[in-house]
Design a protein around this motif. Structure first.
Motif, PDB file in Angstrom:
ATOM      1  N   ALA A  21       8.281   4.792   6.958  1.00  7.51           N
ATOM      2  CA  ALA A  21       7.076   5.001   7.754  1.00  7.51           C
ATOM      3  C   ALA A  21       6.998   4.001   8.909  1.00  7.51           C
ATOM      4  CB  ALA A  21       5.834   4.895   6.878  1.00  7.51           C
ATOM      5  N   CYS A  22       7.664   2.865   8.784  1.00  7.43           N
ATOM      6  CA  CYS A  22       7.688   1.896   9.881  1.00  7.43           C
ATOM      7  C   CYS A  22       8.407   2.490  11.093  1.00  7.43           C
ATOM      8  CB  CYS A  22       8.381   0.617   9.436  1.00  7.43           C
ATOM      9  SG  CYS A  22       7.584  -0.224   8.047  1.00  7.43           S
ATOM     10  N   GLU A  23       9.570   3.084  10.847  1.00  6.85           N
ATOM     11  CA  GLU A  23      10.308   3.753  11.917  1.00  6.85           C
ATOM     12  C   GLU A  23       9.513   4.930  12.472  1.00  6.85           C
ATOM     13  OE1 GLU A  23      13.612   5.065  14.399  1.00  6.85           O
ATOM     14  OE2 GLU A  23      12.845   3.158  13.631  1.00  6.85           O
ATOM     15  N   LEU A  24       8.773   5.617  11.613  1.00  5.12           N
ATOM     16  CA  LEU A  24       7.957   6.748  12.050  1.00  5.12           C
ATOM     17  C   LEU A  24       6.881   6.299  13.031  1.00  5.12           C
ATOM     18  CD1 LEU A  24       7.089   9.686  11.953  1.00  5.12           C
ATOM     19  CD2 LEU A  24       5.911   9.201   9.786  1.00  5.12           C
ATOM     20  N   VAL A  25       6.218   5.186  12.738  1.00  3.92           N
ATOM     21  CA  VAL A  25       5.213   4.662  13.671  1.00  3.92           C
ATOM     22  C   VAL A  25       5.842   4.362  15.025  1.00  3.92           C
ATOM     23  CG1 VAL A  25       3.609   2.761  14.140  1.00  3.92           C
ATOM     24  CG2 VAL A  25       3.750   3.741  11.841  1.00  3.92           C
ATOM     25  N   VAL A  35      -1.497   5.672  17.210  1.00  7.34           N
ATOM     26  CA  VAL A  35      -1.306   5.781  15.762  1.00  7.34           C
ATOM     27  C   VAL A  35      -2.195   4.773  15.041  1.00  7.34           C
ATOM     28  CG1 VAL A  35       0.365   5.719  13.873  1.00  7.34           C
ATOM     29  CG2 VAL A  35       1.100   6.450  16.155  1.00  7.34           C
ATOM     30  N   ARG A  36      -2.897   5.261  14.038  1.00  9.58           N
ATOM     31  CA  ARG A  36      -3.618   4.377  13.133  1.00  9.58           C
ATOM     32  C   ARG A  36      -3.109   4.637  11.722  1.00  9.58           C
ATOM     33  NH1 ARG A  36      -9.890   4.289  15.438  1.00  9.58           N
ATOM     34  NH2 ARG A  36      -9.305   3.926  17.628  1.00  9.58           N
ATOM     35  N   VAL A  37      -2.943   3.550  10.975  1.00  5.48           N
ATOM     36  CA  VAL A  37      -2.303   3.634   9.665  1.00  5.48           C
ATOM     37  C   VAL A  37      -3.315   3.334   8.571  1.00  5.48           C
ATOM     38  CG1 VAL A  37      -0.482   2.707   8.173  1.00  5.48           C
ATOM     39  CG2 VAL A  37      -0.070   2.975  10.632  1.00  5.48           C
ATOM     40  N   VAL A  38      -3.284   4.190   7.535  1.00  3.10           N
ATOM     41  CA  VAL A  38      -4.063   3.963   6.319  1.00  3.10           C
ATOM     42  C   VAL A  38      -3.083   3.879   5.164  1.00  3.10           C
ATOM     43  CG1 VAL A  38      -5.730   4.959   4.710  1.00  3.10           C
ATOM     44  CG2 VAL A  38      -6.133   5.097   7.176  1.00  3.10           C
ATOM     45  N   MET A  39      -3.183   2.824   4.361  1.00  2.22           N
ATOM     46  CA  MET A  39      -2.256   2.608   3.258  1.00  2.22           C
ATOM     47  C   MET A  39      -2.971   2.743   1.922  1.00  2.22           C
ATOM     48  SD  MET A  39      -0.253  -0.770   4.729  1.00  2.22           S
ATOM     49  CE  MET A  39       1.048  -0.706   3.485  1.00  2.22           C
ATOM     50  N   THR A  40      -2.263   3.274   0.930  1.00  9.60           N
ATOM     51  CA  THR A  40      -2.787   3.236  -0.427  1.00  9.60           C
ATOM     52  C   THR A  40      -2.420   1.893  -1.057  1.00  9.60           C
ATOM     53  OG1 THR A  40      -0.782   4.131  -1.453  1.00  9.60           O
ATOM     54  CG2 THR A  40      -2.409   5.735  -0.642  1.00  9.60           C
ATOM     55  N   ALA A  41      -3.024   1.615  -2.210  1.00  4.18           N
ATOM     56  CA  ALA A  41      -2.711   0.364  -2.903  1.00  4.18           C
ATOM     57  C   ALA A  41      -1.229   0.324  -3.280  1.00  4.18           C
ATOM     58  CB  ALA A  41      -3.584   0.224  -4.153  1.00  4.18           C
ATOM     59  N   GLY A  42      -0.668   1.478  -3.654  1.00  9.20           N
ATOM     60  CA  GLY A  42       0.746   1.526  -3.996  1.00  9.20           C
ATOM     61  C   GLY A  42       1.641   1.224  -2.811  1.00  9.20           C
ATOM     62  N   ALA A  43       1.268   1.709  -1.648  1.00  7.00           N
ATOM     63  CA  ALA A  43       2.070   1.472  -0.451  1.00  7.00           C
ATOM     64  C   ALA A  43       2.150  -0.010  -0.133  1.00  7.00           C
ATOM     65  CB  ALA A  43       1.485   2.232   0.731  1.00  7.00           C
ATOM     66  N   GLU A  44       1.065  -0.742  -0.398  1.00  7.48           N
ATOM     67  CA  GLU A  44       1.042  -2.172  -0.102  1.00  7.48           C
ATOM     68  C   GLU A  44       2.013  -2.961  -0.983  1.00  7.48           C
ATOM     69  OE1 GLU A  44      -3.252  -3.332   1.570  1.00  7.48           O
ATOM     70  OE2 GLU A  44      -3.332  -2.491  -0.465  1.00  7.48           O
ATOM     71  N   ARG A  45       2.505  -2.337  -2.044  1.00  4.36           N
ATOM     72  CA  ARG A  45       3.508  -2.984  -2.885  1.00  4.36           C
ATOM     73  C   ARG A  45       4.885  -2.948  -2.234  1.00  4.36           C
ATOM     74  NH1 ARG A  45       1.705  -5.552  -7.753  1.00  4.36           N
ATOM     75  NH2 ARG A  45      -0.230  -4.528  -8.381  1.00  4.36           N
ATOM     76  N   PHE A  46       5.083  -2.057  -1.251  1.00  2.00           N
ATOM     77  CA  PHE A  46       6.398  -1.872  -0.645  1.00  2.00           C
ATOM     78  C   PHE A  46       6.489  -2.418   0.774  1.00  2.00           C
ATOM     79  CE2 PHE A  46       6.130   1.342  -3.949  1.00  2.00           C
ATOM     80  CZ  PHE A  46       7.383   1.276  -4.537  1.00  2.00           C
TER      81      PHE A  46
END
Length: 405
Positions: A21-25, A35-46
């Motif tokens: 998703a970093c490359e996607l942004v 682009v605005r990003v919303v992360m789930t709690a699980g995503a913040e683990r990665f």
């Protein structure tokens, strides 16, 4: 592909593919999107929010309980701001929660609260993707109009191989661009033929060539991203239908490809013939498997295949015709001869052999018209296809609307 001033809300759920998703942004911003990003709690683990903030240039949200943001109903403001919502990667968990209308975190709440079209890019272990519950959830989302992109197939982080890979950033960027339908080929019908043709010798063997279909598939994807309604006529390849392509017609032989192309060409504005069509076929394929005969030579009698481009050019009202010429020497000379002989509008010529053209991820083209020639330098076939489609669109519109008309 242009996404200039388009507002994309990117939802990142938990999974190893979150790094993609970093490359996607980066690709979305490169195309002009905000682009605005919303992360789930699980995503913040990665991946950290700091990474996405640096790439997007915008604060990253992850909680419904952000007192500062929610004082002004921030999640509703975000839901109204977005023109498209893309969840990438979309884990099995977020797909399930979206399918069942849950709103227990910021991302799922935004998806319910927004009128923006929702796109998801699944990413998970191949066995999870095949699970009946996941497939039921995906069918439910599709039935509600959610656009599901992928997943792709290949090696996975868990060491397994199969369906479940998140599509690449450029594929997802192009899918979003195509969803707005405002590119240079908006409203146009584009026919693309791609891949090899196989001519049967007997029920086991065939005559074929080394075309992988990658260039033609990249052209089809780029045309869709430019706003066209694309029909792809494909020879036998190990590739999935490109994102955004409306229809794919699978064929095997040159005659089958000709039949499919002639069905589509009269209602097409542009025909891009990127397929590597076999010039010859066995005159009389054997009904049963041919056997070796004690070292005696085998003679195959061949007959010419129909010329697809020439046949289309001879129609009463042919589409704008773009051919391909794959040559091992004298590339431009042979290509220009083909352009004139077959009465084409443009031809894309490329050198093949010695690590060029076939079975590679990149390519280089020389685009030749009746009075022009332009070299498109070697690069990834997807980027090359985008440059090619831009030139085709410009030439097509110039032909339809000449400056002195």
């Amino acid at each position: 592909m242009s996404l200039a001033q388009r507002r994309i809300l990117l939802g990142v759920s938990g999974g190893i593919a979150a790094y993609k998703a970093c490359e996607l942004v980066r690709r979305l911003r490169e195309a002009g999107a905000e682009v605005r990003v919303v992360m789930t709690a699980g995503a913040e683990r990665f991946v950290t929010a700091t990474t996405f903030q640096a790439l997007s240039g915008q604060p990253v949200r992850s909680s419904l309980w952000d007192e500062q943001a929610e004082a002004a109903m921030g999640h509703i403001e975000l839901a109204r701001w977005a023109e498209r919502i893309l969840v990438a990667p979309a884990s099995a968990d977020i797909l399930a929660r979206l399918a069942h209308g849950m709103a227990d975190d910021l991302l799922s709440t935004l998806c319910l609260a927004s009128a923006a079209p929702l796109h998801v890019a699944p990413a998970m272990n191949q066995q999870m993707w095949a699970n009946a519950a996941v497939q039921d959830n995906v069918r439910t989302l599709r039935a509600r109009g959610v656009q599901v992109h992928g997943p792709g197939s290949g090696d996975q982080a868990c060491g397994e191989v199969g369906d479940g890979r998140m599509l690449e950033a450029v594929q997802l960027r192009d899918a979003l661009a195509a969803s707005f339908g405002d590119g240079p080929l908006r409203g146009m019908r584009v026919l693309v033929s791609a891949g090899p043709t196989f001519e049967d010798i007997d029920p086991v063997r065939y005559l074929g060539n080394r075309s992988s279909g990658r260039m033609g598939y990249a052209v089809a994807a780029a045309a869709a991203a430019a706003g066209a309604e694309v029909c792809l006529v494909s020879g036998p390849v190990c590739l999935e239908k490109p994102v955004g392509v409306a229809r794919r017609v699978d064929v095997r032989s040159a005659q089958q490809m000709l039949d499919a192309v002639l069905t589509e060409a009269p209602r097409s504005d542009i025909y891009i013939a990127a397929a590597a069509v076999g010039d010859y076929r066995p005159r009389a394929p054997a009904e049963h498997k041919m056997k070796k005969s004690d070292g005696q030579p085998l003679t195959l009698e061949l007959t010419e295949n129909p010329d697809i481009l020439s046949t289309v050019a001879a129609l009463a009202h042919p589409p704008f015709l773009v051919g391909f010429a794959a040559e091992t020497r004298d590339v431009e000379a042979y290509a220009r001869g083909k352009l004139e002989r077959k009465k084409l509008d443009l031809i894309a010529a490329n050198q093949v052999g010695v690590g060029m053209g076939f079975e590679t991820e990149d390519n280089a083209l020389t685009l030749i018209g009746p009075e022009s020639s332009e070299k498109l330098p070697r690069c990834d076939k997807r980027e090359l296809a985008q440059a090619l489609i831009a030139r085709i669109a410009a030439q097509f519109h110039a032909r339809r609307n000449p400056p002195n008309a």
